[in-house]
Scaffold this motif. Sequence first.
Motif, short mmCIF file in Angstrom:
data_model
loop_
_atom_site.label_atom_id
_atom_site.label_comp_id
_atom_site.label_asym_id
_atom_site.label_seq_id
_atom_site.Cartn_x
_atom_site.Cartn_y
_atom_site.Cartn_z
N SER A 297 -6.43 0.38 5.70
CA SER A 297 -4.83 0.43 5.60
C SER A 297 -4.50 -1.13 6.01
O SER A 297 -4.96 -1.76 6.72
N VAL B 276 2.17 4.51 0.67
CA VAL B 276 2.13 3.67 1.75
C VAL B 276 3.46 3.59 2.52
O VAL B 276 4.06 2.87 1.83
N VAL C 117 -2.40 12.99 -0.56
CA VAL C 117 -1.44 12.67 0.89
C VAL C 117 -0.12 13.45 0.46
O VAL C 117 0.72 13.31 1.17
N PRO D 265 -2.20 10.23 6.81
CA PRO D 265 -3.12 9.28 6.17
C PRO D 265 -4.51 10.24 6.06
O PRO D 265 -4.55 11.17 6.72
N ALA E 247 -4.38 4.14 2.37
CA ALA E 247 -3.81 5.27 3.04
C ALA E 247 -4.65 6.21 3.82
O ALA E 247 -4.38 7.51 3.78
#
Length: 441
Positions: A13, A257, A336, A387, A412
């Motif tokens: 990340s 993100v 995600v 995440p 992520a």
Amino acid sequence: MSTATPRPLAVSSRGPLKGRVTVPGDKSISHRSLMFSALAVGESRIEGLLEGEDVLATAAAMRAMGATITRGDDGVWTVSGVGVGGLLQPEQALDMGNSGTSTRLLMGLVASHPITVTFTGDASLSSRPMGRAIEPLSQMGAEITSSPGGRLPLMLKGISPAVPITYTLPVASAQVKSAVLLAGLNTPGITRVIEPVPTRDHSERMLKGFGAELTVEDGPEGKIISIRGEAELKPQHIIVPGDPSSAGFWMVAASIVPGSDITIANVCMNPTRTGLIKALRMMGASIEAVDSREVGGEPVADLRVRHAPLKAIEVPPELAPSMIDEYPILFVAASVAEGRTVARGAHELRVKESDRIATMRAALEANGVVLEEFEDGLAITGTGGAPIPGGGAAVSKLDHRIAMSMTVAGLAAAAPIAIDDVAPVQTSYPAFFTVLDSLTA
């Protein structure tokens, strides 16, 4: 071609993506601009050409068959063509590297010329079946001797005059459609392709732009594309728009993100290529098209993409042909999202640079993503915006799209994702990691 030393990379990340990015020229349009310019009589100019290994393989092949192709210091490419029917016998085998597009389209070009060409490729390309292109080109009179399973290395002995055919595509494939149309360019009479399911139409748009007599009409079985042979192509000035497949990585990265806000300039918005944008918008992505315009017969826009919470969807299977190359990055977006995304109808993914269904399943599963594999896609249970766990390995299988998709997944992830080899990214997006650094600076 493509014998690069493996380049492992651990991706973690980095915080939000900010700024403006220009993606490489569209790969499909870049291949075709070189081929059609090489068949025109006179000098064409190409701006914005994608200078990845796949497209450079096409340039090398057209040079080997008589075209003069140069790149100026300003990045503009100049092509002096040999004319339809004017391809010369190459002195040695044509090395296609990793490029299935180059191989199938050039097989079509060669099929109606009185020359014999041997096609070779790297390990990944040599594992991919060419039978779907071999079948119609053989019907037109070409003699094709392939390795077992219809694979490379492959020798094609063209014929002139070839026989015009009417061919119904058994699977949705823009490459096979284009191969038949390109063989039809130097074939007396009218060659027809019937397309039950629409696929990307760059060949049709560009051939018309070069002056080929080509018509598209709707019939009971689907679209009927007809081309009159012994064509005379006229040189063009081509501006290649940005590749929507390359833009897809940044669309998903900015969407998943938190805090991201980017603009992707000059993206090709051809309706046969916008399946990923449609799917992401269905999931709740914030993707705004700004300054829509037309460049060289192709619709183009700038895309502003901001972080947004994504919700799971059932991806409509009819979107598959317009986003077939973008499924790997869509799988990352689903990882995600909130809920269980089902993405099916993508049998084609099994015969890409890698088996992209199995390869992405293994890579995501190794990094804590919950999913289920089908013959034609995946069902992915997302984290609901948190995440993904990360901390695992990802094997790219010499596939540029797997390497880039798992890089985006790493942005992520709670723990770094270790990708075994990102060197294949050179085939389609040489500046990918430089751009990533600039957007996350």
